[in-house]
Design a protein around this motif. Structure first.
Motif, mmCIF file in Angstrom:
data_model
loop_
_atom_site.group_PDB
_atom_site.id
_atom_site.type_symbol
_atom_site.label_atom_id
_atom_site.label_comp_id
_atom_site.label_asym_id
_atom_site.label_seq_id
_atom_site.Cartn_x
_atom_site.Cartn_y
_atom_site.Cartn_z
ATOM 1 N N PRO A 181 0.822 -1.209 0.000
ATOM 2 C CA PRO A 181 0.000 0.000 0.000
ATOM 3 C C PRO A 181 0.862 1.268 0.000
ATOM 4 C CG PRO A 181 -0.868 -1.585 1.568
ATOM 5 C CD PRO A 181 0.445 -2.142 1.088
ATOM 6 N N ASP A 209 -0.758 1.581 -5.703
ATOM 7 C CA ASP A 209 -2.059 2.255 -5.762
ATOM 8 C C ASP A 209 -1.950 3.726 -6.162
ATOM 9 O OD1 ASP A 209 -1.164 3.394 -3.326
ATOM 10 O OD2 ASP A 209 -2.289 1.956 -2.122
ATOM 11 N N ALA A 253 -8.004 8.331 -6.144
ATOM 12 C CA ALA A 253 -7.817 6.982 -6.672
ATOM 13 C C ALA A 253 -7.509 7.014 -8.164
ATOM 14 C CB ALA A 253 -9.064 6.146 -6.423
ATOM 15 N N LEU A 273 -4.549 -2.808 -9.773
ATOM 16 C CA LEU A 273 -4.837 -3.022 -8.351
ATOM 17 C C LEU A 273 -6.283 -2.793 -7.931
ATOM 18 C CD1 LEU A 273 -1.698 -1.650 -6.471
ATOM 19 C CD2 LEU A 273 -2.571 -3.969 -6.424
ATOM 20 N N PRO A 274 -6.932 -1.701 -8.322
ATOM 21 C CA PRO A 274 -8.246 -1.428 -7.735
ATOM 22 C C PRO A 274 -9.293 -2.488 -7.992
ATOM 23 C CG PRO A 274 -7.365 0.533 -8.804
ATOM 24 C CD PRO A 274 -6.482 -0.608 -9.186
#
Length: 342
Positions: free
Chosen positions: A261, A265, A326, A334-335
């Motif tokens: 993380p 992202d 985002a 990733l999302p």
């Protein structure tokens, strides 16, 4: 807009605005929550360092961020992602306006990352190497609970030494190859780049991270080049001895960070590709943006946890990315895909 000087090797213009923002204001301006705006482009590796460090340290509230679009002309990065093409806080269309507000005769590069003083609308600094270090050392009053120490005092000499070599031969090395104006300049840059990548691979074969057993500033700086390697540098910059995905140690290391993380992202592969293949029109005059590469392999298990190490040291991972910051799901694997973070 030309980047290559025929017959010459590439030399980066490093004349930056070096005013610092410090806890006590001793070298320019004081740290003050909400006063400044960090202007970035997700396409730019130098700006991506600041995006990652800001997120790892939890500075989202204290240091709000403006994201410029992935392309620019010879004048400036623009805020074409925002409604009306203007940054909603600074009220400007081009980052150049903030540079000229500081110096009407400004004649250097309008670069990101840049920190802008919101009350005056003036750029404070675009010294990308210093910006992230000051986030770690001067903005401590606003770090989140559990923020990692990315620049531990005891390891600073080693981190600085690694960063210097990585900058010269990897971060900037890919540009020296890509913007080389002669075969000789290209060959020299190519050899230096891959010689250093080989040495980094040897170093990382026995160590999960570059310095110590936790993520540091050194890992952030190497990651932003590695994550762009197969998508851009291998083909566009002719750094093609092998792909990152064909280098077992560096590929596993990069995936380890990508799946942590705060790293993957923040990555926008679509912005990265559009920037390099559209802006560098002397290298890619057709303006064709490649459809690939396939990004799903970034989520393949890396197995680097077997080397030990603690990604955040005594700290904790950052909270999930805020919805307004985002990366679009179709720009990053990733999302929308489940994955395991270790």
């Amino acid at each position: 807009m030309g980047y290559v000087s025929p017959g010459r090797e590439y030399t980066r213009d490093s004349r930056y605005l070096t005013t610092r923002i410090t806890a006590d204001g001793r070298e320019g301006l004081p740290v003050e929550a909400g006063r400044y705006r960090l202007v970035v482009s997700r396409a730019c590796p130098w700006a991506s360092r600041a995006v990652i460090v800001r997120r790892l340290l939890g500075l989202e509230e204290a240091l709000p961020m403006a994201v410029a679009g992935p392309t620019h002309d010879d004048r400036s990065w623009t805020f074409d992602l925002d409604p009306g093409g203007r940054d909603p806080v600074l009220g400007i269309e081009r980052l150049q306006e903030a540079y000229l507000a500081r110096d009407p005769g400004y004649d250097r590069g309008v670069t990101v990352p840049a920190v802008v003083d919101v009350p005056t609308g003036r750029v404070v600094t675009n010294d990308f190497a210093r910006i992230t270090l000051d986030m770690s050392t001067e903005w401590t009053a606003y770090h989140r609970a559990g923020a990692p120490d990315l620049y531990p005092r005891a390891l600073r000499p080693e981190i600085d030494a690694v960063n210097e070599v990585v900058y010269e031969e990897v971060n900037n090395g890919v540009y020296r190859a890509g913007f080389a104006g002669s075969q000789e300049a290209y060959a020299s840059a190519y050899e230096r780049l891959f010689a250093r990548l080989d040495l980094l691979g040897e170093r990382l074969a026995a160590s999960r991270y570059l310095v110590g057993d936790t993520i540091t500033e050194a890992d952030v700086r190497l990651f932003t080049t590695l994550v762009r390697f197969d998508a851009v540098y291998h083909g566009h910059f002719k750094c093609n001895r092998r792909k990152l995905s064909e280098s077992p140690v560096l590929w596993a290391y990069a995936r380890d960070l990508f799946q942590t993380p705060g790293f993957g992202d923040t990555v926008d592969f679509e912005h990265i590709k559009r920037h390099y293949f559209l802006v560098h029109d002397d290298i890619n005059p057709t303006g064709i943006v490649p459809a690939g590469p396939d990004l799903s392999n970034w989520l393949v298990p890396h197995r680097r946890e077997t080397l030990g190490g603690r990604p955040f040291g005594d700290g904790t991972p950052p909270a999930p990315v805020r919805p307004e910051e985002a990366v679009p799901p179709d720009h990053n694997p990733l999302p929308s895909r489940p994955h395991t973070l270790r």
